[in-house]
Design an enzyme around this catalytic site. Structure first.
Site, PDB file in Angstrom:
ATOM      1  N   TYR A   1       0.812  -1.212   0.000  1.00  0.00           N
ATOM      2  CA  TYR A   1       0.000   0.000   0.000  1.00  0.00           C
ATOM      3  C   TYR A   1       0.850   1.270   0.000  1.00  0.00           C
ATOM      4  CZ  TYR A   1      -4.072  -2.911   1.099  1.00  0.00           C
ATOM      5  OH  TYR A   1      -5.075  -3.849   1.069  1.00  0.00           O
TER       6      TYR A   1
ATOM      7  N   ASP B   1      -5.391  -6.633   5.803  1.00  0.00           N
ATOM      8  CA  ASP B   1      -6.583  -5.923   5.353  1.00  0.00           C
ATOM      9  C   ASP B   1      -7.653  -6.920   4.909  1.00  0.00           C
ATOM     10  OD1 ASP B   1      -8.369  -4.022   4.472  1.00  0.00           O
ATOM     11  OD2 ASP B   1      -7.141  -3.323   2.809  1.00  0.00           O
TER      12      ASP B   1
ATOM     13  N   ASP C   1     -11.127  -8.386   7.288  1.00  0.00           N
ATOM     14  CA  ASP C   1     -12.474  -8.196   6.759  1.00  0.00           C
ATOM     15  C   ASP C   1     -13.208  -9.535   6.664  1.00  0.00           C
ATOM     16  OD1 ASP C   1     -12.204  -5.507   6.622  1.00  0.00           O
ATOM     17  OD2 ASP C   1     -12.210  -5.345   4.448  1.00  0.00           O
TER      18      ASP C   1
END
Length: 358
Positions: free
Chosen positions: A141, A247, A251
């Protein structure tokens, strides 16, 4: 204790749920003899509208001078234009960088009162209690990116980069957390394919062997971990992994309890204030209707007390009050399963009442 807490309500339902988090913290302060001074600042879409910047410098300075930060949510359709010069989410990345918040802590617990809300069978998820530790400021990222065109064909690149110190510090966070829990750490990587994961694996194994020899330690590939979370989630205690893998996996794991409205998270660094927030989004479709679930934000307030202010007894008091409210059958719309639902304000009031009654 005398502490300054910054509130970042943000967008959508953010202001509504932050109000309830503040009410609970104020109740704790009164009950346990502390003084919490609150200050509010802008972040996200509302900050773009007001200043043109999703993270104004005044917000950064206020947060840097605080003991801890409680965040609501950012974003919404109003700011979703892909061609926009800046987006609300940039404010989140910016505040993490400004405060050097390199580790995200996300507990995944299945409340027994709501076990039927999970999409998985009760015998699979009953007793699940996982703490994910996600590296937050490195990896793909934050790697160099760009686009190029060769012979009329456009391509895009994004680099995944990790350094030894980045891996060491987040693995230490996981090890310290496991010492206070059930004594097991699972490191997740993709070392069979990715060079950064091979570095991650070697560094993680060294840190665990040299600094946490008493802990149980295992390594799981990320694709296998995605399957194990759905088949045997009770087998995991503390899970540590990189930014992108964390990430995605967190989730996925957030669906185990059946509702995003009950899950808090913390972003912490080696020193300075931590950032605490619910894992759900800004839910603009229900903003202003007083029907959002404030429990994730209230539980984030408990994490704030435990991790930034070292007030474990007070944090446990909040968590116990939330459990009692659920025992009493109170539900907001997202977890009501077609039954009677209470409002955001009523749910916050119920938690305050349980705190005062304890």
């Amino acid at each position: 204790m005398h502490a300054k807490i910054v509130l970042l309500p943000g967008d959508g339902i953010g202001p509504e749920i932050i109000t309830q988090g503040q009410r609970v913290l104020e109740t704790v302060a009164q009950k346990f003899g502390h003084q919490f001074d609150f200050a509010s600042a802008m972040i996200g879409g509302c900050a773009i509208d007001e200043t043109g910047d999703p993270l104004p410098e005044d917000t950064v300075k206020l947060c840097q001078d605080s003991a801890a930060i409680l965040l609501g949510a950012v974003g919404g359709p109003k700011w979703d234009d892909p061609n926009a010069k800046t987006r609300p989410e940039k404010g989140l990345l910016g505040i993490r960088k400004a405060l050097d918040l390199f580790a995200n802590l996300r507990p995944i617990q299945c409340h027994p009162q709501l076990i039927s809300a999970s999409p998985l069978r009760q015998d699979i998820i009953d007793g699940t209690d996982i703490l994910f530790v996600r590296e937050l400021t490195g990896g793909i990222y934050f790697g160099d990116s760009g686009r190029s065109t060769t012979d009329g064909v456009e391509s895009a690149t994004q680099s995944m980069v990790y350094s030894v110190p980045e891996v060491e510090r987040v693995v230490r966070i996981a090890g310290e957390a496991a010492r206070k829990r059930r004594g097991k750490v699972t490191s997740v990587d993709k070392a069979n394919v990715l060079e950064p994961s091979r570095l991650w694996r070697s560094v993680a194994e060294r840190v665990m062997r040299e600094e946490f020899p008493e802990l149980e330690y295992e390594v799981v590939l990320v694709d296998a971990m995605a399957m194990h979370l759905l088949s045997r989630p009770r087998d995991f205690d503390v899970v540590v992994t990189g930014n992108m893998f964390g990430d995605i996996l967190t989730d996925e794991a957030s669906m185990l309890p059946g509702s995003l409205g009950l899950l808090p998270s913390a972003s912490v660094g080696a020193s300075g204030p931590g950032l605490y927030e619910p894992i759900h989004g800004s839910a603009p479709d229900i903003a202003g209707q007083n029907i959002a679930n404030p429990l994730a934000t209230i539980l984030a307030s408990a994490m704030l007390l435990r991790h930034s202010l070292e007030l474990g007894e007070e944090a446990t008091a909040i968590e116990t009050a939330v459990s009692k409210v659920l025992d009493n059958g109170l539900r907001t719309r997202d977890i009501a399963a077609g039954g009677d639902a209470v409002s955001t304000t009523e749910m916050g009031e119920a938690v305050v009442n349980e705190l005062n009654a304890a």
